[in-house]
Design an enzyme around this catalytic site. Structure first.
Site, PDB file in Angstrom:
ATOM      1  N   GLU A 177      18.683  12.020   8.393  1.00 31.51           N
ATOM      2  CA  GLU A 177      19.215  13.009   7.448  1.00 31.51           C
ATOM      3  C   GLU A 177      19.167  12.476   6.010  1.00 31.51           C
ATOM      4  O   GLU A 177      20.097  11.802   5.570  1.00 31.51           O
ATOM      5  CB  GLU A 177      20.666  13.375   7.816  1.00 31.51           C
ATOM      6  CG  GLU A 177      21.255  14.416   6.864  1.00 31.51           C
ATOM      7  CD  GLU A 177      22.721  14.741   7.133  1.00 31.51           C
ATOM      8  OE1 GLU A 177      23.394  13.969   7.840  1.00 31.51           O
ATOM      9  OE2 GLU A 177      23.191  15.768   6.619  1.00 31.51           O
ATOM     10  N   LYS A 219      16.922  16.071   9.932  1.00 30.32           N
ATOM     11  CA  LYS A 219      17.974  16.952   9.422  1.00 30.32           C
ATOM     12  C   LYS A 219      17.754  17.061   7.922  1.00 30.32           C
ATOM     13  O   LYS A 219      17.959  16.097   7.175  1.00 30.32           O
ATOM     14  CB  LYS A 219      19.359  16.387   9.765  1.00 30.32           C
ATOM     15  CG  LYS A 219      20.504  17.227   9.199  1.00 30.32           C
ATOM     16  CD  LYS A 219      21.785  17.000   9.978  1.00 30.32           C
ATOM     17  CE  LYS A 219      22.972  17.667   9.320  1.00 30.32           C
ATOM     18  NZ  LYS A 219      24.137  17.786  10.187  1.00 30.32           N
TER      19      LYS A 219
HETATM   20  P1  13P Z   1      27.396  20.269   6.178  1.00 29.36           P
HETATM   21  O1  13P Z   1      26.708  21.320   7.014  1.00 29.36           O
HETATM   22  O2  13P Z   1      28.825  20.591   5.865  1.00 29.36           O
HETATM   23  O3  13P Z   1      26.561  19.881   4.987  1.00 29.36           O
HETATM   24  O4  13P Z   1      27.480  18.970   7.070  1.00 29.36           O
HETATM   25  C1  13P Z   1      26.377  18.586   7.799  1.00 29.36           C
HETATM   26  C2  13P Z   1      26.420  17.144   8.011  1.00 29.36           C
HETATM   27  O5  13P Z   1      26.296  16.661   9.109  1.00 29.36           O
HETATM   28  C3  13P Z   1      26.560  16.287   6.833  1.00 29.36           C
HETATM   29  O6  13P Z   1      26.175  14.995   7.151  1.00 29.36           O
END
Ligand code: 13P
Length: 342
Positions: A177, A219
């Protein structure tokens, strides 16, 4: 390393019409969320809140996996079933956030680097035993004057790649991510160009570390305007820019992509995902991995009281259903109203 298990895990995570519930807020983030509804952030309240989320009737129709925090992976339902076991029994894969959060990056004011690689291999083995089948590591990229720097992009990509290698050795599917924040007054065009640099660097590092791309889930953040920019790119533009940069940078070998919501409104997070899926012909399934855009309404309804459990679960069920429709490119704004009444 069990590649067959990772293939199955990755496929299940992005199964048609399903996405992930991110419920991996650290105790600190949880406190901020709980403060907003005047709930004390005790371990028991965090447990009760997560139990409310996970026991939502019908959640597994829309949610393939839940990302847990270390503490949550070790917690149990009221009747003593471990959360990981409970989720698994109900057809939902347990996952685990393994990074140790962000720190200011030395010599790079305004930039962050994610920590947590020390002893990660040993922790990963334990997480597998506790039932986790996928993991998450979040890097944060900030857009501002003269940033992100190449050094920040590279340091974060390198850590994501080393984390991914450790995951795969333990037969756990890594979610990578690299979140490009929407804070700031930048344009969507600038966000697109930053996404391009970040994703190119990430996939270069993943290949260099020998990570199997067939067993990685990306992600991604969406290419939106900075939240302080007076011109907010409309839904169609966000979808086009996001898809374009993903097609240019993400190998088709990946089993799937999930998005974070990042502070978008609930409805924007759904509408953007829907628009991308309506556009069709992406080489990978595109679905959600939202925390705020799934949980915010449920938290507001719950407010720390078991008497509000059914209302809170209904709110979560609704958002999960809306995002499931979006993951199929079948969401319509009218569906929002129908379901609230339902
Ligand atoms: P949000 O969808 O609130 O951005 O959170 C996703 C997430 O896993 C952040 O690391």
């Amino acid at each position: 390393m069990d590649t067959r298990l990772m293939t199955e895990t990755a496929r299940a995570m992005v199964a048609t019409g399903k996405g992930l519930l991110a419920a991996d807020e650290s105790a600190g983030t949880c406190k901020k969320r709980f403060d907003s509804v005047n709930v004390e952030c005790t371990e028991e309240n965090r447990r009760a809140y997560r139990e409310m989320l996970f026991t939502t009737p019908g959640l597994a129709d829309f949610v393939s996996g839940v990302i847990l925090f270390d503490e949550t992976l070790r917690q149990k339902t009221k009747d003593g079933t471990g959360f990981a076991e409970y989720l698994k029994k109900n057809g939902i894969l347990p996952g685990i956030k393994v990074d140790a959060g962000t720190q200011d990056m030395a010599l790079h004011p305004g930039e962050k680097v994610t920590e947590g690689l020390d002893k990660l291999a040993a922790r990963m083995g334990e997480y597998f035993k506790l039932g986790a089948r996928f993991a998450k590591w979040r890097a944060v990229i900030t857009i501002g004057a003269g940033i992100p720097s190449a050094a920040c992009i590279k340091a974060n990509a390198h850590a994501l790649a080393r984390y991914s290698a450790i995951c795969q050795e333990a037969s756990i599917v890594p979610i990578v991510e690299p979140e490009v924040l929407l804070d700031g007054d930048h344009t969507a065009e600038r966000s697109e160009s930053v996404h391009q640099d970040v994703l190119e660097t990430l996939f270069h590092e993943l290949e260099r570390q020998g990570v199997s791309l067939e067993h990685v889930i990306l992600k991604a953040s969406m290419v939106v305007s900075g939240k302080d920019n007076p011109r907010q790119a409309p839904v169609q533009e966000v979808a086009e820019r996001t898809l374009r940069v993903l097609r240019r940078t993400v190998p088709a070998a990946l089993p799937g992509l999930v998005f974070l919501s990042g502070g978008q409104t609930d409805e924007h997070a759904t509408a953007h995902l829907d628009a991308m899926n309506r556009a069709g012909a992406a080489p990978w399934p595109l679905t959600f991995s939202y925390s705020r855009a799934l949980q915010a309404v449920a938290l507001k309804a719950w407010r720390g009281s078991s008497a509000n459990m059914a209302a809170a679960q209904k709110a979560l069920h609704h958002r999960a259903r809306m995002n499931s429709l979006a993951a199929r490119g079948q969401w319509k704004p009218e569906a929002e109203k129908q379901s609230v009444a339902a």
